[in-house]
Design a protein around this motif. Structure first.
Motif, mmCIF file in Angstrom:
data_model
loop_
_atom_site.group_PDB
_atom_site.id
_atom_site.type_symbol
_atom_site.label_atom_id
_atom_site.label_comp_id
_atom_site.label_asym_id
_atom_site.label_seq_id
_atom_site.Cartn_x
_atom_site.Cartn_y
_atom_site.Cartn_z
ATOM 1 N N PHE A 262 0.823 -1.209 0.000
ATOM 2 C CA PHE A 262 0.000 0.000 0.000
ATOM 3 C C PHE A 262 0.858 1.260 0.000
ATOM 4 O O PHE A 262 0.576 2.215 -0.733
ATOM 5 C CB PHE A 262 -0.940 -0.001 1.205
ATOM 6 C CG PHE A 262 -1.728 1.266 1.350
ATOM 7 C CD1 PHE A 262 -2.872 1.465 0.604
ATOM 8 C CD2 PHE A 262 -1.308 2.272 2.217
ATOM 9 C CE1 PHE A 262 -3.602 2.638 0.716
ATOM 10 C CE2 PHE A 262 -2.021 3.443 2.331
ATOM 11 C CZ PHE A 262 -3.179 3.637 1.584
ATOM 12 N N GLY A 263 1.901 1.279 0.854
ATOM 13 C CA GLY A 263 2.737 2.474 0.939
ATOM 14 C C GLY A 263 3.364 2.834 -0.393
ATOM 15 O O GLY A 263 3.357 4.006 -0.806
ATOM 16 N N LEU A 264 3.900 1.831 -1.095
ATOM 17 C CA LEU A 264 4.510 2.092 -2.400
ATOM 18 C C LEU A 264 3.471 2.561 -3.409
ATOM 19 O O LEU A 264 3.708 3.505 -4.175
ATOM 20 C CB LEU A 264 5.205 0.832 -2.916
ATOM 21 C CG LEU A 264 6.524 0.449 -2.249
ATOM 22 C CD1 LEU A 264 7.067 -0.831 -2.855
ATOM 23 C CD2 LEU A 264 7.550 1.566 -2.396
ATOM 24 N N LEU A 265 2.320 1.908 -3.438
ATOM 25 C CA LEU A 265 1.286 2.293 -4.391
ATOM 26 C C LEU A 265 0.812 3.722 -4.134
ATOM 27 O O LEU A 265 0.611 4.506 -5.075
ATOM 28 C CB LEU A 265 0.107 1.324 -4.296
ATOM 29 C CG LEU A 265 0.356 -0.097 -4.788
ATOM 30 C CD1 LEU A 265 -0.863 -0.970 -4.510
ATOM 31 C CD2 LEU A 265 0.673 -0.110 -6.270
ATOM 32 N N TYR A 266 0.647 4.064 -2.877
ATOM 33 C CA TYR A 266 0.148 5.398 -2.536
ATOM 34 C C TYR A 266 1.138 6.484 -2.941
ATOM 35 O O TYR A 266 0.747 7.530 -3.468
ATOM 36 C CB TYR A 266 -0.146 5.470 -1.041
ATOM 37 C CG TYR A 266 -0.734 6.776 -0.592
ATOM 38 C CD1 TYR A 266 -2.095 7.028 -0.748
ATOM 39 C CD2 TYR A 266 0.056 7.769 -0.015
ATOM 40 C CE1 TYR A 266 -2.652 8.234 -0.344
ATOM 41 C CE2 TYR A 266 -0.481 8.969 0.396
ATOM 42 C CZ TYR A 266 -1.845 9.195 0.228
ATOM 43 O OH TYR A 266 -2.383 10.403 0.617
ATOM 44 N N VAL A 267 2.424 6.233 -2.706
ATOM 45 C CA VAL A 267 3.437 7.258 -2.980
ATOM 46 C C VAL A 267 3.804 7.298 -4.459
ATOM 47 O O VAL A 267 3.955 8.383 -5.037
ATOM 48 C CB VAL A 267 4.693 7.005 -2.121
ATOM 49 C CG1 VAL A 267 5.810 7.972 -2.492
ATOM 50 C CG2 VAL A 267 4.358 7.143 -0.646
ATOM 51 N N MET A 268 3.914 6.116 -5.096
ATOM 52 C CA MET A 268 4.454 6.078 -6.450
ATOM 53 C C MET A 268 3.400 6.307 -7.522
ATOM 54 O O MET A 268 3.656 7.019 -8.502
ATOM 55 C CB MET A 268 5.149 4.730 -6.685
ATOM 56 C CG MET A 268 6.373 4.513 -5.802
ATOM 57 S SD MET A 268 7.212 2.941 -6.140
ATOM 58 C CE MET A 268 7.855 3.263 -7.802
#
Length: 326
Positions: A262-268
């Motif tokens: 989730f963190g990567l998807l949200y930021v990237m």
């Protein structure tokens, strides 16, 4: 005085000491020992249950009970039908939603890429175990990304993979045109998965190194004496000996890919471009946090749980069968 005449006097003396009541015979020593042994066996049998009970209680209260509540909540409605039982309507809405369909396709992509995500730390752990030059340095470097926050990793790779970033500059030096890593729907998901593998394979590497600690070095020595190549050693010695470790890494890596991106998807990418990087966990957050549809989010969570359970069991079955064939 004769012996026969002295016995009545002994009995009378004993009766006098006990107030005229004959003494009660005590249990034998053998019976007491038997009771102590039986009590010790019962305590030994109960000890595992006593030790496991706190962990089981925590799992039931913090995992199983909320899971059952979520499943039950997925059969209720949102909005005007808030709290009313709606049966399988939420699940029908999920299957009709193009965003959720795309998230399921991305889950299939993750399952296909899972062997690559496991093979990378496995091969690196093999080289470290075989003590290639600089193996101590590599072990530290490989584990370093695992301590970084996904938000930091995403921010770093946003800069590296931008259209005019360093990666495209390097490709341009070799005559390769720039790639829109995070803006092309056909490429973005592969870019995010690649970053996730880079950021998390350090933990799998540690697990593999722990598995190598149990490997019988005599098998490797015998393979070298027989003239086996590195590929043959890996395929016929290392993989069969680390079957259980590989099974564990497969399952934990799959769970991480489905629940920890989730963190990567949200930021990237924030789910884009055009919803091409949606995963069930990101879809759940959108429905719960932005669309205010908690019942639909619960249904999506239930589907995600079933997917992880089925895929995990199938992987374990296939790996066990492969281990038996070897």
């Amino acid at each position: 005085m004769s012996i026969g005449k002295s016995l009545p006097s002994v009995r009378s003396a004993s009766a006098e000491r006990t107030g005229g009541v004959p003494p009660v015979p005590q249990p034998s020593a053998g019976r007491a020992v038997h009771k102590r042994v039986a009590s010790g066996r019962r305590a030994e049998m109960l000890a595992p249950f006593v030790l496991v009970a706190p962990a089981v209680l925590i799992l039931v209260l913090l995992r199983l009970y909320p899971l059952l509540l979520g499943v039950n909540f997925s059969f209720t409605g949102d909005g005007d039908r808030d709290g009313a039982m709606v049966g399988f309507d939420n699940y029908v809405d999920l299957l009709r939603d193009p965003l959720f369909q795309g998230a399921l396709r991305n889950v299939g992509l993750l399952v296909l890429l899972l062997p690559v995500a496991v093979a990378i730390p496995g091969l690196l752990a093999t080289f470290i175990y075989l003590r290639v030059p600089g193996h101590r340095f590599y072990r530290s470097v490989y584990f370093f990304p695992a301590v970084l926050s996904p938000v930091i990793v995403g921010a770093i790779f946003n800069l590296l993979l931008s259209f005019d970033g360093p990666v495209n500059s390097i490709l341009g030096a070799f005559g390769i045109g720039p790639v829109d890593w995070l803006g092309d729907p056909d490429v973005a998901m592969f870019a995010v998965v690649g970053v996730h593998v880079w950021a998390t394979f350090g933990m799998a590497l540690v697990v593999f190194l722990a598995g190598f600690a149990t490997l019988d070095s005599a098998l490797l020595d015998a393979a070298r004496v027989d003239g086996a190549s590195l590929t043959q050693v890996i395929w016929h010695v290392i993989i069969p000996s680390l079957t259980r470790t590989i099974q564990f890494v497969f399952v934990t890596t799959m769970i991480g890919m489905l629940t920890s991106m989730f963190g990567l998807l949200y930021v990237m990418t924030s789910g884009g471009p055009e919803g091409s990087t949606y995963l069930p966990e990101y879809y759940i957050w959108i429905q719960q946090g932005q669309m205010n549809r908690p019942a639909l989010a619960s249904a999506a969570s239930t589907v995600l749980f079933v997917i992880m359970l089925v895929v995990g069991l199938l992987q374990l079955k296939l790996l066990r069968r492969a281990g038996r064939e070897d």
